[in-house]
Write a protein that holds these residues in place. Structure first.
Motif, PDB file in Angstrom:
ATOM      1  N   LEU A 699       0.833  -1.205   0.000  1.00 26.23           N
ATOM      2  CA  LEU A 699       0.000   0.000   0.000  1.00 26.23           C
ATOM      3  C   LEU A 699       0.867   1.254   0.000  1.00 26.23           C
ATOM      4  O   LEU A 699       0.575   2.228  -0.699  1.00 26.23           O
ATOM      5  CB  LEU A 699      -0.918  -0.019   1.226  1.00 26.23           C
ATOM      6  CG  LEU A 699      -1.921   1.143   1.327  1.00 26.23           C
ATOM      7  CD1 LEU A 699      -2.770   1.241   0.071  1.00 26.23           C
ATOM      8  CD2 LEU A 699      -2.804   0.966   2.542  1.00 26.23           C
ATOM      9  N   LEU A 700       1.960   1.238   0.755  1.00 25.13           N
ATOM     10  CA  LEU A 700       2.862   2.388   0.762  1.00 25.13           C
ATOM     11  C   LEU A 700       3.500   2.596  -0.600  1.00 25.13           C
ATOM     12  O   LEU A 700       3.682   3.730  -1.058  1.00 25.13           O
ATOM     13  CB  LEU A 700       3.937   2.202   1.842  1.00 25.13           C
ATOM     14  CG  LEU A 700       3.453   2.242   3.291  1.00 25.13           C
ATOM     15  CD1 LEU A 700       4.597   1.953   4.247  1.00 25.13           C
ATOM     16  CD2 LEU A 700       2.833   3.597   3.621  1.00 25.13           C
ATOM     17  N   GLU A 701       3.857   1.493  -1.293  1.00 28.86           N
ATOM     18  CA  GLU A 701       4.417   1.623  -2.629  1.00 28.86           C
ATOM     19  C   GLU A 701       3.403   2.240  -3.590  1.00 28.86           C
ATOM     20  O   GLU A 701       3.769   3.037  -4.466  1.00 28.86           O
ATOM     21  CB  GLU A 701       4.874   0.257  -3.137  1.00 28.86           C
ATOM     22  CG  GLU A 701       6.105  -0.277  -2.412  1.00 28.86           C
ATOM     23  CD  GLU A 701       6.455  -1.691  -2.843  1.00 28.86           C
ATOM     24  OE1 GLU A 701       5.662  -2.287  -3.628  1.00 28.86           O
ATOM     25  OE2 GLU A 701       7.511  -2.208  -2.405  1.00 28.86           O
ATOM     26  N   GLY A 706       2.341   7.194  -6.897  1.00 28.29           N
ATOM     27  CA  GLY A 706       1.353   8.096  -7.465  1.00 28.29           C
ATOM     28  C   GLY A 706       0.152   7.387  -8.036  1.00 28.29           C
ATOM     29  O   GLY A 706      -0.707   8.017  -8.650  1.00 28.29           O
ATOM     30  N   GLU A 707       0.081   6.058  -7.858  1.00 26.15           N
ATOM     31  CA  GLU A 707      -1.090   5.319  -8.347  1.00 26.15           C
ATOM     32  C   GLU A 707      -2.356   5.809  -7.654  1.00 26.15           C
ATOM     33  O   GLU A 707      -3.431   5.834  -8.249  1.00 26.15           O
ATOM     34  CB  GLU A 707      -0.892   3.822  -8.099  1.00 26.15           C
ATOM     35  CG  GLU A 707      -2.044   2.964  -8.585  1.00 26.15           C
ATOM     36  CD  GLU A 707      -1.817   1.488  -8.296  1.00 26.15           C
ATOM     37  OE1 GLU A 707      -2.735   0.700  -8.539  1.00 26.15           O
ATOM     38  OE2 GLU A 707      -0.712   1.139  -7.835  1.00 26.15           O
ATOM     39  N   GLN A 734       1.476   6.227  10.333  1.00 23.26           N
ATOM     40  CA  GLN A 734       2.205   7.485  10.244  1.00 23.26           C
ATOM     41  C   GLN A 734       2.803   7.667   8.853  1.00 23.26           C
ATOM     42  O   GLN A 734       2.756   8.758   8.268  1.00 23.26           O
ATOM     43  CB  GLN A 734       3.319   7.522  11.312  1.00 23.26           C
ATOM     44  CG  GLN A 734       2.835   7.486  12.753  1.00 23.26           C
ATOM     45  CD  GLN A 734       2.284   8.819  13.222  1.00 23.26           C
ATOM     46  OE1 GLN A 734       2.284   9.783  12.479  1.00 23.26           O
ATOM     47  NE2 GLN A 734       1.788   8.866  14.464  1.00 23.26           N
ATOM     48  N   GLN A 735       3.385   6.587   8.288  1.00 25.46           N
ATOM     49  CA  GLN A 735       3.970   6.671   6.958  1.00 25.46           C
ATOM     50  C   GLN A 735       2.898   6.906   5.901  1.00 25.46           C
ATOM     51  O   GLN A 735       3.092   7.703   4.974  1.00 25.46           O
ATOM     52  CB  GLN A 735       4.747   5.387   6.656  1.00 25.46           C
ATOM     53  CG  GLN A 735       5.971   5.193   7.534  1.00 25.46           C
ATOM     54  CD  GLN A 735       6.620   3.845   7.324  1.00 25.46           C
ATOM     55  OE1 GLN A 735       5.998   2.906   6.820  1.00 25.46           O
ATOM     56  NE2 GLN A 735       7.872   3.719   7.713  1.00 25.46           N
ATOM     57  N   ALA A 736       1.768   6.214   6.007  1.00 25.07           N
ATOM     58  CA  ALA A 736       0.699   6.392   5.028  1.00 25.07           C
ATOM     59  C   ALA A 736       0.166   7.823   5.067  1.00 25.07           C
ATOM     60  O   ALA A 736      -0.099   8.422   4.014  1.00 25.07           O
ATOM     61  CB  ALA A 736      -0.428   5.394   5.302  1.00 25.07           C
TER      62      ALA A 736
END
Length: 848
Positions: A699-701, A706-707, A734-736
């Motif tokens: 999900l982070l990728e 930019g998807e 936090q990253q998301a």
């Protein structure tokens, strides 16, 4: 006349023990002397090499720390180039301080070595000072936007005013032409075309700048040169249409109100194009971003120089260590030769001893073996001692007799260990099954019954996790003692595994005989237990099976009692349940449902329905929530209550979620294109998904690539999810959020979330459960609760969504309380993406 034996020269020579003692002393003295000589030779040659190797190992560790600190500092600098947050300079300064200390330690370590490379370490200290200056300068450059992006001043001071004036003049001309009926539609279309061309040209320029910084960077975006060509194409077409208007108004001899804006458009257009070309030239140079150029030209070489010097030191340490290891190998070789000589001497001694034993000891041992066989077939006194003057032979017979008694005792102890639990000393599963089998045989021959209880402590894992396994073990001992104290001597209490106990009750006449005992057991276990200054209160769930009423097989009876125990847990714990055939049917149905859901996942029967969420005051569309549904071929559309727990418990949710996420993203893109604006989509995540590293990384990728456009994805988690172990999930959320996703807390008020969770997790949205919303216009208690929830969320700067809004009275209340968004059947029902979604603009609820 009795002859007196001569006394031996040395005491103890009349026994083999004494003779071997003297022989061992002589051989040992010789071997020790030989070993001392070898040890003195080895010690002098190995002590220095070992000391050097140890020092170099320590130096290598310090060297590795230096390389690690360099990498950490460089990583922080890379993050500063992306986003200069306040914490990064502090981390960099801390890293530089740590690096300085490590280099100082490295210098001290190298000074203690014969060839310590101290000059390289001193050079590293100089490089470190240089690095500090360069890093400080880089941070200063990055914080000044005009310093790290020179074209910014030109774009803000000149190009933006030109753009505004051109748009203003175009709107003025459009107004003049629309007020003049003789001008006609042709000129109006020309002006509209010029507006589109101008907006397209400036829009492409903004995308060039944005893509250069990687804001919307994706594989599908065109290269900068392609966008430059589009800008020039727009420019040429804009100039042509401007020329057409100028010629038309010149021929018509129009007044200054039309000619003056045309002249202003031409001047601003030419000035904007000149600045565009200037910015384009700046962007083509390596110094278009001073911070990147400074990093490459000034800072990176210092890093490379320090790494090269560290590599030189590392290579030198490895070379010197290899030389010392070679010397140690040679020393070890000499020591091996010495050990070989000692071994040969020992073998020689063994051969001599064997020849002596063969003549003097074998026959006495044969006589001893005969005596032992006699003792094995009779009493200990039955065997006659062999005729020998050696006391070792007599001691041997007595030792073997004692050993036979010890073996018998140990065998009894081992038999107890095999059939009893080591912690509680209760019968284990092996012994319990044997006694249960014996009891069933007796019951089948008579008219009495056998009762079997299967007991499991409720939430015992929490005790182990919070207080430790030692406390858990003591708790099990206390429970075992309490169970034993309630039983008759003919009953059997066993510990099968973990916190599972089984109780065998023989000689009962009916199943009702088990109820008083079950109640006593539940009450006894509920009593407080003091362990390690902790007062523990636990409960148990009991399943009861009766033989031969329920079954006559050991395996089936254990299975039935286990099934009844799980039924007691399912119905609330701290209770007992008798086994019935319906329990087996329910377990079978649960297994069938699991298999059916597994087939549904494989055949792609799960789909998303989407329900709109709108702004409370205006009715403007906020987002769509993706709701999982099972399109069953026979039973129709099924809600998550039927299948969600099975999906989560079996882990099939991980397999299912990836294609469902892709489906939600596709829906979001289609809706954004159809509505000509970015439309967000909200998806629900379970605790299993949040703790799945593969899912989180994927999900982070998607967010990084930019998807998923910025701000268009909302991740929902429930309150109950927060009460589970989510250490890694906190980092993921936090990253998301840093990558543009928004985080929502779903079903607020129905779970076990606390205010600390609102501070710990990065929530943007709080969703009030429909149970609180449905009665806000008739129940003052619910109205007060909803009002408090809205105020609490706003205090944390969190937006609020009210779920289950189905009436205009509910909407009016929520508007009055300042609720941000609403969701419910009043706005729209969940629909499949392939069905025509209801138009939000057609809803008359928000018209004033």
């Amino acid at each position: 006349m009795r002859l007196n034996r001569e006394r031996p020269i040395l005491p103890g020579l009349d026994s083999y023990r004494g003779r071997y003692t003297y022989l061992a002393v002589l051989v040992g003295a010789a071997l020790i002397a030989f070993a001392l000589v070898g040890w003195s030779l080895v010690k002098s040659s190995t002590q220095t090499q070992i000391s050097n190797i140890t020092s170099r190992t320590l130096a290598s560790g310090v060297l590795a720390d230096a390389q690690t600190q360099l990498n950490l500092i460089e990583n922080h600098l890379q993050r500063i180039l992306i986003d200069p947050v306040e914490e990064e300079p502090e981390d960099i300064n801390h890293g530089l301080t740590q690096l300085e200390q490590v280099i100082t330690d490295l210098t001290e370590s190298l000074k203690r070595l014969p060839a310590g490379n101290s000059d390289v370490a001193l050079a590293l200290q100089t490089d470190h000072q240089h690095l500090k200056r360069q890093v400080k300068q880089l941070i200063n450059v990055r914080r000044d936007v005009q310093a790290w992006f020179p074209a910014m001043q030109l774009m803000l001071d000149e190009m933006y005013p030109y753009n505004q004036r051109v748009l203003g003049n175009l709107q003025l001309l459009q107004h003049e032409i629309q007020s003049d009926e003789e001008a006609g539609m042709d000129l109006s279309m020309q002006l509209s075309s010029m507006q589109r061309l101008w907006l397209g040209m400036t829009g492409e320029f903004r995308l060039v700048i944005a893509n250069r910084f990687g804001i919307f960077l994706a594989k599908s975006n065109p290269a900068p040169e392609e966008r430059y060509d589009k800008i020039i194409n727009y420019s040429v077409r804009f100039s042509e249409r401007l020329k057409v208007l100028q010629d038309h108004f010149h021929q018509q001899n129009s007044d200054f109100l039309v000619v003056e804006p045309l002249h202003g458009i031409e001047v601003d257009y030419l000035a904007w194009m000149a600045d565009f070309n200037q910015v384009r030239e700046v962007m083509r140079k390596p110094t278009w971003r001073q911070d990147l150029n400074f990093m490459q030209e000034q800072v990176t070489p210092v890093f490379n120089e320090m790494r090269q010097k560290l590599s030189v030191v590392n290579l030198s340490l490895d070379t010197q260590s290899a030389e010392d290891i070679t010397q140690l190998t040679q020393t070890a070789k000499r020591l091996s030769i010495s050990i070989l000589v000692m071994a040969v001497m020992g073998l020689l001694m063994l051969v001599l001893a064997y020849l002596f034993i063969k003549r003097n000891l074998l026959q006495p041992i044969a006589d001893t073996a005969h005596a032992l066989k006699m003792e094995a077939s009779g009493s200990l006194d039955a065997a006659s001692h062999p005729s020998s003057n050696l006391r070792e032979t007599r001691d041997l017979v007595e030792a073997f007799s004692e050993m036979r008694r010890q073996v018998h005792n140990r065998q009894s102890h081992l038999d107890h260990m095999v059939h009893h639990d080591a912690l509680t000393q209760l019968p284990n599963r092996i012994l319990f099954r044997d006694r249960l089998s014996h009891a069933l045989e007796i019951a089948l021959r008579g008219e009495l019954m056998v009762g079997l209880m299967f007991l499991d402590l409720d939430r015992f894992k929490q005790v182990n996790d919070s207080l430790g396994h030692l406390v858990g073990d003591e708790l099990l001992k206390v429970v075992a003692d309490r169970l034993t104290s309630l039983m008759r001597s003919s009953d059997t209490v066993a510990r099968l595994s973990g916190d599972e106990f089984a109780i065998l009750i023989e000689g009962i006449s009916c199943r009702e005989d088990m109820e008083p005992l079950a109640l006593k057991i539940l009450n006894a276990i509920k009593q407080p237990i003091d362990i390690a200054d902790n007062e523990l209160r636990v409960s148990a769930s009991i399943g009861i099976a009766i033989a031969p009423h329920d079954d006559i097989s050991v395996e089936h009876l254990l299975r039935d009692a286990d099934t009844a125990m799980y039924e007691a847990k399912r119905q609330g714990r701290s209770a007992y349940r008798f086994f019935s055939g319906e329990m087996t049917k329910r377990a079978s149905e649960s297994l069938l449902l699991e298999n059916e859901i597994r087939q549904a996942v494989e055949s792609e029967q799960f789909i998303y329905h989407f329900q709109p969420i709108v702004e409370t005051q205006t009715g403007r569309l906020f987002c769509f929530e993706a709701l999982l549904r099972w399109d069953h071929p026979d039973r129709g559309l099924l809600d998550p209550e039927v299948f969600l727990d099975v999906l989560d418990e079996t882990g099939m949710i991980n397999t299912l979620f990836e294609p469902m996420l892709a489906h939600a993203i596709t829906f979001q893109q289609e809706q954004s294109k159809e509505r000509n604006e970015t439309v967000a989509v909200s998806i629900n995540l379970s605790a299993r998904l949040l703790n799945d590293p593969t899912f989180c990384r994927g999900l982070l990728e998607s967010l990084v690539s930019g998807e998923v456009p910025l701000g268009s994805l909302i991740l929902e988690i429930t309150e109950d999810t927060l009460t589970q172990e989510l250490a890694e999930a906190d980092v993921f959320l936090q990253q998301a959020k840093a990558l543009g996703a928004r985080i929502a807390l779903d079903d607020f008020g129905t779970g076990q979330a606390s205010l600390s969770h609102l501070r710990q997790f990065p929530f943007d949205i709080l969703k009030i459960d429909r149970d609180f919303v449905k009665n806000v216009n008739v129940d003052n208690y619910d109205a007060s609760l909803v009002t408090a929830m809205i105020q609490l969320a706003h205090a944390f700067q969190i937006d609020v969504v009210a779920e289950g809004v189905e009436s205009q009275a509910q909407l009016a209340f929520l508007q009055q309380q300042g609720c941000d968004y609403i969701q419910g059947y009043l706005i729209g029902i969940p629909q499949h993406a392939e069905e025509p979604l209801e138009s939000i603009s057609d809803i008359p609820l928000f018209q004033t």
